[in-house]
Design an enzyme around this catalytic site. Structure first.
Site, short mmCIF file in Angstrom:
data_model
loop_
_atom_site.label_atom_id
_atom_site.label_comp_id
_atom_site.label_asym_id
_atom_site.label_seq_id
_atom_site.Cartn_x
_atom_site.Cartn_y
_atom_site.Cartn_z
N ARG A 1 42.50 49.99 33.67
CA ARG A 1 43.32 50.73 34.40
C ARG A 1 43.15 52.17 34.01
O ARG A 1 43.89 53.07 34.91
CB ARG A 1 44.93 50.25 34.12
CG ARG A 1 45.15 48.91 34.88
CD ARG A 1 46.52 48.73 35.31
NE ARG A 1 47.54 49.75 34.60
CZ ARG A 1 48.58 48.85 33.99
NH1 ARG A 1 48.88 47.74 33.96
NH2 ARG A 1 49.77 49.53 33.41
N THR B 1 56.02 46.69 44.50
CA THR B 1 56.55 47.83 45.31
C THR B 1 56.61 47.58 46.70
O THR B 1 57.45 48.20 47.37
CB THR B 1 55.32 49.07 45.19
OG1 THR B 1 55.17 49.15 43.64
CG2 THR B 1 55.73 50.26 45.63
N HIS C 1 46.38 39.61 36.98
CA HIS C 1 47.67 38.97 37.35
C HIS C 1 47.29 37.57 37.63
O HIS C 1 46.58 36.96 36.94
CB HIS C 1 48.56 39.90 38.18
CG HIS C 1 49.95 39.25 37.98
ND1 HIS C 1 50.61 39.06 39.43
CD2 HIS C 1 50.60 39.15 37.31
CE1 HIS C 1 52.00 38.79 39.14
NE2 HIS C 1 51.95 38.73 37.81
N ILE D 1 44.89 47.17 40.58
CA ILE D 1 43.65 46.66 40.08
C ILE D 1 43.55 45.29 40.40
O ILE D 1 42.22 45.01 40.43
CB ILE D 1 43.39 47.00 38.68
CG1 ILE D 1 44.16 46.39 37.74
CG2 ILE D 1 43.40 48.60 38.32
CD1 ILE D 1 43.88 46.31 36.42
N ASP D 2 44.45 44.53 40.88
CA ASP D 2 44.50 43.18 41.16
C ASP D 2 43.94 42.81 42.23
O ASP D 2 43.37 41.59 42.62
CB ASP D 2 45.81 42.58 40.77
CG ASP D 2 46.39 43.00 39.48
OD1 ASP D 2 45.59 43.08 38.51
OD2 ASP D 2 47.48 42.82 39.28
N ARG E 1 33.78 34.68 19.67
CA ARG E 1 34.79 35.79 19.51
C ARG E 1 35.36 36.01 21.03
O ARG E 1 34.85 35.82 21.88
CB ARG E 1 33.80 37.17 19.36
CG ARG E 1 33.29 36.92 17.84
CD ARG E 1 34.37 37.15 17.05
NE ARG E 1 33.66 37.41 15.72
CZ ARG E 1 33.33 36.40 14.81
NH1 ARG E 1 33.59 34.99 15.06
NH2 ARG E 1 32.66 36.67 13.51
#
Ligand code: F6P
Length: 376
Positions: free
Chosen positions: A303, A113, A179, A134-135, A294
């Site tokens: 998010r 952005t 990311h 959030i990254d 697992r």
């Protein structure tokens, strides 16, 4: 005469967006000098002139809401999917900016952005941005809003995985978003006491990870939590990835567009394959340690939902300070976090950079000191 302010939210959604919209909107309305209007679904809504009234009634009920009341999209002004095609819609977007008599457009988003907003600023629009993701990987700001909430969510999830890993004497590999940056995995990994944390900034050696888990087994701990950032790469994959990237730069320098296109496609395939990395790691660790393993992928849970108190405060601080910067005539800038204050950083300084975890970052050093395996 009142100033007309437009707001849009773009890129992946993130907790705190509504708190920021409220911060901008209420401060603008309370200033008695500004009107505010929202555009829906990021740059697409501005292109299609789809607006939303943001009055005090709308703004009064959104502080604690997750997501964004404006909606979002990853559409870029200069590469807008239209039917089957991708079209440069920058002119239409500029026309709509003027049609709405905007004095300033505030774009809330992450790295992509910031880039798209910068392109519009270069076309002469008055643009301000806020760093949201959030990254936590936007450059030139101490932190982005959304990060704190996601770290809390991931930590709580890993805490829950801890008890089941313990009961079943298993390895649980947890894939965390972020990311190409390791902030979220590192933060949540430290907070939840994960034994192994793998991040993109430190390519890992699976054999070393297995060795560390076996050592822990010998100490009587028959379970381990392995937190892996979605962008983490093994040392082998990292070599392939770096070589491809170098080839791409070379092809660009030599203006070999065919080769560049081929390498870009290979890089894309490589990135898509990355989604299988954590499963492969989980299987390899099971084979190498003899412990059952697992895989849990936390995904978009991280998010969703209501923002943490810290993100509500941060988003309110950033949103409300926009109004002050508009009053001062600042434009073409991201309002970043600097210590306890904010700072207007020219978009030119922000774009093309990413904030990743420095090798000497205090979080990394602390993790090493408490005996966390970082895969190297
Ligand atoms: O940038 C935020 C983020 O959640 C990344 O951590 C993740 O890689 C990406 O968005 C996922 O994007 P999408 O929601 O489009 O699948």
């Amino acid at each position: 005469m009142n100033k007309h302010i437009g707001i849009l939210t773009a890129g992946g959604d993130s907790p705190g967006l509504n708190a920021a919209i409220r911060g901008i909107g209420k401060s603008a309305i309370n200033s008695d000098r500004m009107d505010i209007i929202g555009f829906r679904d990021g740059f697409r809504g501005l292109m299609e002139n789809r607006t939303m009234r943001l009055d005090l009634k709308v703004l009064s009920s959104i502080l604690t809401l997750g997501g964004t009341i404006l909606g979002t999209s990853r559409d870029k002004p200069h590469k807008m999917p239209v039917g089957e095609d991708t079209v440069d819609m920058t002119d239409v977007i500029c026309d709509n900016y003027y049609r709405n008599n905007l004095d300033v457009l505030i774009c809330l988003g992450g790295g992509g952005t910031q880039k798209n907003a910068f392109r519009l600023a270069q076309r002469g629009l008055n643009i301000l941005t806020l760093p949201k993701t959030i990254d936590n990987d936007v450059a030139m700001t101490d932190v982005t809003f959304g990060f704190h909430t996601a770290m809390e969510i991931a930590t709580e999830a890993i805490d829950r995985l801890h008890s089941t890993a313990h009961s079943h004497h298993r390895i649980i590999v947890v894939e965390v978003m972020g990311h190409n940056a390791g902030w979220l995995a590192l933060g949540a990994g430290i907070a939840s006491g994960a034994y192994v944390i793998l991040i993109p900034e430190i390519p890992y050696d699976t054999i070393e990870v297995a060795k560390a888990i076996r050592k822990r087994q010998q100490r009587g701990n028959n379970f381990s939590i392995v937190v892996v950032a979605e962008g983490a790469l093994s040392q082998v994959d990292y070599k392939t990835y770096s070589a491809l990237k170098e080839e791409k730069i070379k092809a660009k320098e030599e203006k070999d567009s065919k080769l560049k296109k081929n390498i870009s496609e290979e890089l894309k395939r490589f990135t898509e394959l990355r989604s299988t990395n954590t499963l492969r790691l989980s299987q390899e660790l099971e084979e190498m340690t003899g412990l059952e393993s697992r895989l849990t992928i936390l995904g978009h849970l991280q998010r969703g939902g209501t923002p943490s108190a810290a993100d509500r405060v941060l988003a309110t601080r950033l949103g409300s300070s926009c109004i002050r910067y508009i009053d001062e005539g600042v434009t073409g800038a991201m309002i970043g976090v600097k210590g306890q204050g904010t700072e207007a950083v020219s978009l030119e300084e922000v774009v093309g950079k990413r904030s990743i975890v420095p090798q000497d970052h205090t979080w990394l050093l602390s993790a090493r000191r408490v005996g966390t395996c970082l895969g190297d």
